[in-house]
Design an enzyme around this catalytic site. Structure first.
Site, PDB file in Angstrom:
ATOM      1  N   ASP A 204       5.280   0.049  15.527  1.00 50.02           N
ATOM      2  CA  ASP A 204       6.309   0.519  15.570  1.00 50.02           C
ATOM      3  C   ASP A 204       7.154   1.400  14.770  1.00 50.02           C
TER       4      ASP A 204
ATOM      5  N   GLY B 272       0.336  -1.522  -0.166  1.00 48.35           N
ATOM      6  CA  GLY B 272      -0.333  -0.153   0.110  1.00 48.35           C
ATOM      7  C   GLY B 272       1.278   1.057  -0.081  1.00 48.35           C
TER       8      GLY B 272
ATOM      9  N   HIS C  38      -0.008 -18.212  49.145  1.00 39.99           N
ATOM     10  CA  HIS C  38       0.850 -18.927  49.689  1.00 39.99           C
ATOM     11  C   HIS C  38       0.729 -20.429  48.932  1.00 39.99           C
TER      12      HIS C  38
ATOM     13  N   VAL D  70      21.187  -5.882  15.601  1.00 37.70           N
ATOM     14  CA  VAL D  70      21.794  -4.603  16.595  1.00 37.70           C
ATOM     15  C   VAL D  70      20.539  -3.153  16.361  1.00 37.70           C
ATOM     16  N   GLY D  71      19.751  -3.801  16.968  1.00 37.12           N
ATOM     17  CA  GLY D  71      18.150  -2.853  16.701  1.00 37.12           C
ATOM     18  C   GLY D  71      17.127  -3.177  15.231  1.00 37.12           C
ATOM     19  N   ARG D  72      15.901  -2.612  15.351  1.00 37.32           N
ATOM     20  CA  ARG D  72      15.433  -2.053  14.413  1.00 37.32           C
ATOM     21  C   ARG D  72      15.103  -1.047  14.260  1.00 37.32           C
TER      22      ARG D  72
ATOM     23  N   VAL E  49      17.596  -7.260  23.119  1.00 41.45           N
ATOM     24  CA  VAL E  49      16.388  -8.496  23.563  1.00 41.45           C
ATOM     25  C   VAL E  49      16.910  -9.748  22.309  1.00 41.45           C
ATOM     26  N   ILE E  50      17.014  -9.351  21.239  1.00 42.81           N
ATOM     27  CA  ILE E  50      16.954 -10.469  20.354  1.00 42.81           C
ATOM     28  C   ILE E  50      18.134 -11.093  20.651  1.00 42.81           C
TER      29      ILE E  50
HETATM   30  P1  FAD Z   1       4.776  -5.186  12.355  1.00 38.98           P
HETATM   31  O1  FAD Z   1       4.627  -6.598  13.038  1.00 38.98           O
HETATM   32  O2  FAD Z   1       6.470  -5.509  11.942  1.00 38.98           O
HETATM   33  O3  FAD Z   1       3.718  -5.138  10.723  1.00 38.98           O
HETATM   34  C1  FAD Z   1       4.270  -4.310  10.230  1.00 38.98           C
HETATM   35  C2  FAD Z   1       3.175  -5.153   8.499  1.00 38.98           C
HETATM   36  O4  FAD Z   1       2.815  -4.138   7.812  1.00 38.98           O
HETATM   37  C3  FAD Z   1       4.040  -6.346   7.973  1.00 38.98           C
HETATM   38  O5  FAD Z   1       3.178  -7.336   7.518  1.00 38.98           O
HETATM   39  C4  FAD Z   1       4.990  -5.665   6.752  1.00 38.98           C
HETATM   40  O6  FAD Z   1       4.972  -6.535   5.650  1.00 38.98           O
HETATM   41  C5  FAD Z   1       3.935  -4.855   6.948  1.00 38.98           C
HETATM   42  N1  FAD Z   1       4.300  -3.827   5.680  1.00 38.98           N
HETATM   43  C6  FAD Z   1       5.055  -2.901   5.474  1.00 38.98           C
HETATM   44  N2  FAD Z   1       4.658  -1.776   4.675  1.00 38.98           N
HETATM   45  C7  FAD Z   1       3.779  -1.735   4.354  1.00 38.98           C
HETATM   46  C8  FAD Z   1       3.220  -1.213   2.833  1.00 38.98           C
HETATM   47  N3  FAD Z   1       3.748  -0.283   2.417  1.00 38.98           N
HETATM   48  N4  FAD Z   1       2.030  -2.099   2.543  1.00 38.98           N
HETATM   49  C9  FAD Z   1       1.682  -3.386   3.337  1.00 38.98           C
HETATM   50  N5  FAD Z   1       2.089  -3.825   3.278  1.00 38.98           N
HETATM   51  C10 FAD Z   1       3.394  -3.070   4.329  1.00 38.98           C
HETATM   52  N6  FAD Z   1       7.480  -7.628  20.875  1.00 38.98           N
HETATM   53  C11 FAD Z   1       7.201  -7.692  22.383  1.00 38.98           C
HETATM   54  O7  FAD Z   1       6.254  -6.912  22.547  1.00 38.98           O
HETATM   55  N7  FAD Z   1       6.743  -9.056  22.961  1.00 38.98           N
HETATM   56  C12 FAD Z   1       7.833  -9.978  22.303  1.00 38.98           C
HETATM   57  O8  FAD Z   1       8.245 -10.893  23.097  1.00 38.98           O
HETATM   58  C13 FAD Z   1       8.805  -9.410  20.681  1.00 38.98           C
HETATM   59  N8  FAD Z   1       9.558 -10.504  20.642  1.00 38.98           N
HETATM   60  C14 FAD Z   1      10.063  -9.958  19.557  1.00 38.98           C
HETATM   61  C15 FAD Z   1      10.876 -10.721  19.141  1.00 38.98           C
HETATM   62  C16 FAD Z   1      11.638 -10.836  17.309  1.00 38.98           C
HETATM   63  C17 FAD Z   1      12.456 -11.726  17.095  1.00 38.98           C
HETATM   64  C18 FAD Z   1      11.264  -9.515  16.827  1.00 38.98           C
HETATM   65  C19 FAD Z   1      12.107  -9.005  15.903  1.00 38.98           C
HETATM   66  C20 FAD Z   1      10.684  -8.938  17.648  1.00 38.98           C
HETATM   67  C21 FAD Z   1      10.039  -8.858  18.515  1.00 38.98           C
HETATM   68  N9  FAD Z   1       8.987  -8.519  19.046  1.00 38.98           N
HETATM   69  C22 FAD Z   1       8.415  -8.038  20.253  1.00 38.98           C
HETATM   70  C23 FAD Z   1       8.307  -7.125  18.700  1.00 38.98           C
HETATM   71  C24 FAD Z   1       7.531  -6.486  17.866  1.00 38.98           C
HETATM   72  O9  FAD Z   1       7.289  -7.883  16.679  1.00 38.98           O
HETATM   73  C25 FAD Z   1       7.522  -5.679  16.869  1.00 38.98           C
HETATM   74  O10 FAD Z   1       7.086  -4.684  18.533  1.00 38.98           O
HETATM   75  C26 FAD Z   1       5.626  -5.314  16.683  1.00 38.98           C
HETATM   76  O11 FAD Z   1       5.276  -6.746  15.727  1.00 38.98           O
HETATM   77  C27 FAD Z   1       4.936  -4.247  15.369  1.00 38.98           C
HETATM   78  O12 FAD Z   1       3.814  -4.306  15.167  1.00 38.98           O
HETATM   79  P2  FAD Z   1       4.097  -3.135  13.984  1.00 38.98           P
HETATM   80  O13 FAD Z   1       2.458  -3.694  13.334  1.00 38.98           O
HETATM   81  O14 FAD Z   1       4.093  -1.915  14.269  1.00 38.98           O
HETATM   82  O15 FAD Z   1       4.255  -4.003  12.215  1.00 38.98           O
HETATM   83  P1  NAD Z   2      17.709  -4.029  20.802  1.00 39.46           P
HETATM   84  O1  NAD Z   2      17.844  -2.575  20.674  1.00 39.46           O
HETATM   85  O2  NAD Z   2      17.045  -4.949  22.160  1.00 39.46           O
HETATM   86  O3  NAD Z   2      19.192  -4.234  21.262  1.00 39.46           O
HETATM   87  C1  NAD Z   2      20.314  -4.497  19.909  1.00 39.46           C
HETATM   88  C2  NAD Z   2      22.022  -4.077  20.971  1.00 39.46           C
HETATM   89  O4  NAD Z   2      23.235  -3.950  19.577  1.00 39.46           O
HETATM   90  C3  NAD Z   2      21.728  -3.322  21.875  1.00 39.46           C
HETATM   91  O5  NAD Z   2      22.848  -3.580  23.284  1.00 39.46           O
HETATM   92  C4  NAD Z   2      22.914  -1.832  21.351  1.00 39.46           C
HETATM   93  O6  NAD Z   2      23.704  -1.307  21.956  1.00 39.46           O
HETATM   94  C5  NAD Z   2      23.735  -2.772  19.825  1.00 39.46           C
HETATM   95  N1  NAD Z   2      24.890  -2.440  18.780  1.00 39.46           N
HETATM   96  C6  NAD Z   2      23.988  -1.331  18.331  1.00 39.46           C
HETATM   97  N2  NAD Z   2      25.110  -1.426  17.718  1.00 39.46           N
HETATM   98  C7  NAD Z   2      26.130  -2.568  17.083  1.00 39.46           C
HETATM   99  C8  NAD Z   2      27.283  -2.857  16.901  1.00 39.46           C
HETATM  100  N3  NAD Z   2      27.615  -2.124  15.975  1.00 39.46           N
HETATM  101  N4  NAD Z   2      28.074  -3.764  17.654  1.00 39.46           N
HETATM  102  C9  NAD Z   2      27.666  -4.762  18.643  1.00 39.46           C
HETATM  103  N5  NAD Z   2      26.844  -3.992  19.472  1.00 39.46           N
HETATM  104  C10 NAD Z   2      25.429  -2.977  18.648  1.00 39.46           C
HETATM  105  O7  NAD Z   2      17.198  -4.862  19.194  1.00 39.46           O
HETATM  106  P2  NAD Z   2      17.078  -5.640  19.253  1.00 39.46           P
HETATM  107  O8  NAD Z   2      17.405  -6.796  20.132  1.00 39.46           O
HETATM  108  O9  NAD Z   2      17.566  -6.189  17.265  1.00 39.46           O
HETATM  109  O10 NAD Z   2      15.828  -6.037  19.465  1.00 39.46           O
HETATM  110  C11 NAD Z   2      15.096  -4.685  18.189  1.00 39.46           C
HETATM  111  C12 NAD Z   2      13.677  -4.395  19.032  1.00 39.46           C
HETATM  112  O11 NAD Z   2      13.038  -5.856  19.427  1.00 39.46           O
HETATM  113  C13 NAD Z   2      13.951  -4.341  20.549  1.00 39.46           C
HETATM  114  O12 NAD Z   2      14.267  -2.983  21.263  1.00 39.46           O
HETATM  115  C14 NAD Z   2      12.004  -4.776  21.166  1.00 39.46           C
HETATM  116  O13 NAD Z   2      12.170  -3.298  21.017  1.00 39.46           O
HETATM  117  C15 NAD Z   2      11.821  -5.214  19.565  1.00 39.46           C
HETATM  118  N6  NAD Z   2      12.016  -7.158  20.555  1.00 39.46           N
HETATM  119  C16 NAD Z   2      11.108  -7.031  22.493  1.00 39.46           C
HETATM  120  C17 NAD Z   2      11.368  -8.361  22.250  1.00 39.46           C
HETATM  121  C18 NAD Z   2      10.811  -8.479  23.458  1.00 39.46           C
HETATM  122  O14 NAD Z   2       9.593  -8.108  24.266  1.00 39.46           O
HETATM  123  N7  NAD Z   2      10.968  -9.943  24.528  1.00 39.46           N
HETATM  124  C19 NAD Z   2      11.959  -9.204  22.098  1.00 39.46           C
HETATM  125  C20 NAD Z   2      12.606  -8.835  20.634  1.00 39.46           C
HETATM  126  C21 NAD Z   2      12.754  -7.617  20.257  1.00 39.46           C
END
Ligand code: FAD
Ligand code: NAD
Length: 474
Positions: A319, A122, A451, A277-279, A191-192
C-alpha cells in the site's frame, strides 16, 4: 550494532511478511521490524489486513450474513426461526479469535523460517541501516544489504470529521462496536463503506451512506454497479450520491452531520459515523532526511516497475507504493522483490489483479471495464449471462446478478470480466487464469464446466460473447 542481515523488511503486513518469508526461503538472512500493537499490548504481525482489515471484516461479514439469512433467506426454504438474537460479545469475540489465530500464525511462520523479528518502529538511515525504536523507547541500529519498505497505509481523515475512536470512527472502530448503532452514518460508498455498512445494516442499524461522486461505485463496470446499487437499496442501505459532508459535530444525542446534495444543504443525526473516504500511504517517521528515497505528490514511496526506489538496495512494496491497495497485490510485490534480490526472475501481473467486494451480492472483476475500452478506442464484444438462469443459483435462492465478459472484437482475447452475484469472489479466479494465459472467450466457451454449478455463468457468458449462450436469448 548486531550482525548484518541480507534483508530487513520494515512492516509485517501482507506485503512485508510475504517478502520476508520468500527471502528466507531463498536462503537470505532476514529480519522484520513491525510496530503493530495487538489488543493484549503485544506485537501483532500481519498489518492492517490481519488485524483491522481483510480478515476481521470478512469474519463479521460472514457472521452478519448468517443472521440476515435467518429472516431473509431461510423462510423461502420453509425454515423459520423465531426471536433470533445476536450476542454481540460472541459476534465480535469470534472475529478476535480469528485475528489472533492468523497474527500468531505469521509469528510461527517467522520462527519456522528463522526470520528475526523486531518489535518497534523502524527508520531507514543512510547506508541501508535501520534504527529500531522499541515501545519502551530503547533504540538499536541494524543493517542489511537490502531494505524493503512495507509500511502500508492508514485511513484518510477529514479535517471536519476527525476520528475520536468513539463516535467518529475508522475501519478499526467499525470492527469492534459494542452495540448495534440505531443510526450509522458512513462517509464514502467505497469498498470499506459498503462492506462494513452491510455488516451493521444486517444487524439492524439504519445505515446512511454519503458519497461525494455522482456515480455509484465508479471504479467498477457500470452494469455491475447498477445491479449492486439496486440490491443494496433493497437491503436498506440508503446511499446518497453527489453528497458532500460539510460538518460533523458530536453532541449528546449523536453526531450531527451537515451535507450538501443536489437539493441543497441537508442535516442528519447518527449515533456513529464511519469515515471511509480512502487510505493514504503511511511513511511517518520511516525515512531519515538523507536516504534519497522519494515520495510522490500523494505521499507514496516512488518506485520503478521492479519496486526499486532508485537508492541502492532499497525497495518498497504494498500500500505504501503506487497501484491498488489490495493485500494480494502486496503479496505478489513482496515475493517478487525477494526473488529479484536473490537474483531470480520475480514477476507481478498488474494487469490481471482481481478486485473483490464482499457484499451480498458479491462483486468481482479483473481487467478493463467497458468504459475504459471505449475511452481507449479498443474494439470489443460483450457477452453476459444472468444468475437467474443458473440452476444452482436458483436452488440456493441467490439468483441475483450476472457475469459480463468483454473480449477483443478481432482477436477474441478476454480483456475484462465483471461479475456481481453469488460466489463471484471465487469465480473470478478462473477468468484471471484465462486472462493470464492470454485466453480467448472461445477458450472458456470450450472448457467443460460442471453442472449444476455457479461457474456455468462464466461458461455461458463466454458463449454469449459469440451470441451462442444456450440458456438465454442472444
Ligand atoms: P499494511 O497491512 O498496512 O501493513 C503495514 C505494517 O507496517 C503495519 O503492521 C504497520 O504497523 C507497520 N509499520 C508501518 N510503518 C512502520 C515503521 N516505520 N516501523 C515498523 N512498522 C511499521 N485487501 C484485500 O485484498 N482484500 C480485502 O478483503 C481487504 N479488506 C480490507 C478491509 C479493510 C477494513 C481495510 C482497512 C483494508 C482491506 N484491504 C483488503 C486492504 C489491505 O488490508 C491492504 O491492501 C494491505 O493490508 C496492505 O498491505 P501492506 O503490507 O502494504 O500494509
Ligand atoms: P475507497 O477508495 O474504496 O472509497 C472511498 C469512497 O469515498 C470513494 O467512493 C470516494 O468517492 C468517496 N469519498 C472521498 N472523499 C469523500 C468525501 N469527502 N465525502 C464523501 N465521499 C467521499 O476507499 P475505502 O473504502 O476507504 O477503502 C480504502 C481501500 O482499502 C480500498 O480502495 C481498497 O483498496 C482497500 N480495501 C479493499 C477491500 C477489498 O478488497 N474487498 C475491502 C476494504 C478495503
Amino acid at each position: 550494532m548486531s550482525d548484518k542481515f541480507d534483508v530487513i523488511v520494515i512492516g509485517a503486513g501482507p506485503a512485508g511478511y510475504h517478502a520476508a518469508i520468500r527471502a528466507a526461503q531463498l536462503g537470505l538472512k532476514t529480519a522484520v521490524v513491525d510496530a503493530f500493537v495487538g489488543k493484549d499490548g503485544k506485537q501483532a504481525l500481519g498489518g492492517t489486513c490481519l488485524n483491522v482489515g481483510c480478515i476481521p471484516s470478512k469474519a463479521l461479514l460472514d457472521s452478519s450474513k448468517q443472521f440476515y439469512n435467518l429472516a431473509h433467506n431461510l423462510p423461502v426454504h420453509g425454515i423459520s426461526v423465531e426471536n433470533a438474537k445476536v450476542d454481540l460479545k460472541t459476534f465480535i469475540g469470534r472475529k478476535e479469535k480469528i485475528v489472533k489465530q492468523f497474527t500468531g500464525g505469521v509469528a510461527q511462520l517467522f520462527k519456522a523460517n528463522k526470520i528475526t523479528s523486531f518489535f518497534g518502529t523502524g527508520k531507514l538511515l543512510k547506508g541501508n541501516q535501520v534504527e529500531v525504536t522499541g515501545n519502551d523507547g530503547a533504540r538499536q541500529t541494524i543493517a542489511a544489504t537490502n531494505v524493503i519498505l512495507a509500511s502500508g497505509s492508514v485511513p484518510i481523515e477529514l479535517p471536519f470529521a476527525k476520528f475520536d475512536g468513539k463516535n467518529i470512527i475508522d475501519n478499526a472502530g467499525a470492527l469492534e462496536l459494542d452495540a448495534v448503532p440505531k443510526r450509522l452514518g458512513v462517509i464514502g460508498a467505497g469498498v470499506i463503506g459498503l462492506e462494513l455498512g452491510s455488516v451493521w445494516r444486517r444487524l439492524g442499524a439504519e445505515v446512511t451512506v454519503i458519497e461525494a461522486l455522482p456515480e455509484f461505485l465508479a471504479v467498477a463496470d457500470a452494469d455491475v454497479a447498477k445491479v449492486a446499487a439496486r440490491e443494496f437499496a433493497k437491503q436498506g442501505l440508503d446511499i446518497k450520491l453527489n453528497a458532500k459532508l460539510n460538518k460533523a459535530e458530536v453532541k449528546k444525542d449523536g453526531v450531527h452531520l451537515v451535507y450538501t446534495d443536489k437539493d441543497g444543504e441537508q442535516k442528519l443525526v447518527v449515533d456513529k459515523l464511519l469515515v471511509a473516504v480512502g487510505r493514504r500511504a503511511y511513511t511517518a517517521g520511516l525515512l531519515a532526511d538523507d536516504t534519497g528515497v522519494k515520495l510522490d505528490e500523494r505521499g507514496r514511496i516512488v518506485v520503478d516497475e521492479h519496486c526499486h526506489t532508485g537508492v541502492d538496495g532499497v525497495w518498497a512494496v504494498g500500500d505504501a507504493v503506487r497501484g491498488p491497495m489490495l493485500a494480494h497485490k502486496g503479496f505478489e510485490e513482496g515475493m517478487a522483490v525477494a526473488e529479484w534480490i536473490a537474483g531470480k526472475a520475480g514477476h507481478v501481473s498488474y494487469d490481471t489483479i482481481p478486485w473483490v467486494i464482499y457484499t451480498e451480492p458479491e462483486i468481482a472483476w479483473a481487467g478493463k471495464t467497458e468504459k475504459q475500452l471505449k475511452d481507449e478506442g479498443v474494439p470489443y464484444k460483450v457477452g453476459t449471462f444472468p444468475f437467474a438462469a443458473i440452476g444452482r443459483a436458483v436452488a440456493m435462492n441467490e439468483a441475483v446478478g450476472q457475469v459480463k465478459m468483454i473480449a477483443h472484437a478481432e482477436t477474441d482475447r478476454i480483456l475484462g470480466v465483471h461479475m456481481v452475484g453469488p460466489g463471484v469472489s471465487e469465480l473470478i479466479a478462473e477468468c484471471v487464469v484465462a486472462m493470464e494465459f492470454k485466453g480467448s472467450s472461445e477458450d472458456l466457451a470450450r472448457i467443460v464446466h460442471a453442472h449444476p454449478t455457479l461457474s456455468e455463468a462464466v461458461h455461458e457468458a463466454a458463449l454469449s460473447v459469440d451470441k451462442r449462450a444456450i440458456h438465454k436469448g442472444n
